[in-house]
Write an enzyme that holds these catalytic residues in place. Sequence first.
Site, PDB file in Angstrom:
ATOM      1  N   GLU A 144      48.037  29.934 -27.877  1.00 49.90           N
ATOM      2  CA  GLU A 144      48.808  30.528 -26.784  1.00 49.90           C
ATOM      3  C   GLU A 144      48.093  30.413 -25.441  1.00 49.90           C
ATOM      4  OE1 GLU A 144      52.173  33.046 -25.434  1.00 49.90           O
ATOM      5  OE2 GLU A 144      51.794  31.281 -26.599  1.00 49.90           O
ATOM      6  N   HIS A 187      53.773  32.517 -20.850  1.00 55.17           N
ATOM      7  CA  HIS A 187      54.647  33.271 -21.766  1.00 55.17           C
ATOM      8  C   HIS A 187      55.387  34.385 -21.012  1.00 55.17           C
ATOM      9  CE1 HIS A 187      55.127  34.356 -26.301  1.00 55.17           C
ATOM     10  NE2 HIS A 187      56.205  34.665 -25.618  1.00 55.17           N
ATOM     11  N   ARG A 198      58.003  28.963 -29.546  1.00 52.84           N
ATOM     12  CA  ARG A 198      56.616  29.162 -29.980  1.00 52.84           C
ATOM     13  C   ARG A 198      55.908  27.822 -29.903  1.00 52.84           C
ATOM     14  NH1 ARG A 198      57.357  33.653 -29.116  1.00 52.84           N
ATOM     15  NH2 ARG A 198      57.138  35.506 -30.413  1.00 52.84           N
TER      16      ARG A 198
END
Length: 342
Positions: free
Chosen positions: A281, A300, A253
Amino acid sequence: MHHTTDTRPSALLAMGPGIAERLLTPAHRDRLTGLVRTDPDLVAHRLADPSPQVAAALAEAEVLLTCWGAPPLTEAVLAAAPRLRAVVHAAGSVKHHITDACWERGIQVTSVAAANARPVAEYTLAAILFAGKNVLGSARRYRELRAAHDWREELDGWGNHGRTVGIVGASRTGRRVIELLRPFDFEVLLYDPYLEPAAATRLGVEPVSLDELCARSGIVSVHAPELPATRRLIGAAQLAAMPDGSTLINTARGSLIDEPALVTELVRGRLHAVLDVTDPELPPESSPLFDLPNVLLTPHIAGSLGNELHRMADQALDELQRFASGRPFADPIHGDALSRSA
């Protein structure tokens, strides 16, 4: 209607729009239909204000099959699901939809985190091997030079023979990466405050402090869970301790790394990074991470995607089969363990 003779448990699918279609092949749907009493085409996206059809299925459901985008199982939702006994999550973390109310009611929970750890570990292995050979830097230089050049001299000191790799977190993914590294010629260090030294020995790694790991490793790969205690776990001091030219890999993360401190090091050109996650993100459009030559930034994608979702479906249906036959889950999740896992 001969429902009385059908002993299969009643189930309901609950996940984000478009997920079930990618998760389940026709063969999975056939298997699902054989295991539980459910309409495999009925997928609930909202449980707080369900359609009449979903409300009826929820009232009957003994087990929920969930995946990404599953709605939170609040007290109100559970009140509308009086027969619910179990949740099978066909993805990794259950923190987004399993609430305290689920544990209070004694609902059994399982996830396919092990299936999702595999592609993350595979991505990490590729990143480690490429980082050790400076593949990305060499490719970029080759593209710029387009001429004969003494690559042996330029790449002196690179290579994967006896290189030290530091793994941060003996999570499922961290352990899987350690397994995948075994056939190679790496020295592997591990930092995990919850791991007993004997367990590290069994894994074949050297347990060290985080600061020592950063100072000794040519490649550092982060596999710790996102918790209040792990926020900016890799801070300015840890980054400064990393040797010149070393690589930081993050598939966990974005919040685990002090990103402004990392960007400072990357802009200086002192470190390399492979980042599949960032904080936030989606980095702002102006972020140097997009353009820096010493950064590989991916959106991701390390976790399950494409046909890898079918591995998650396989494992979820295996757990559903155990539930349907009255056996315990192979990979249960316990509420008390969630405080220190992903």
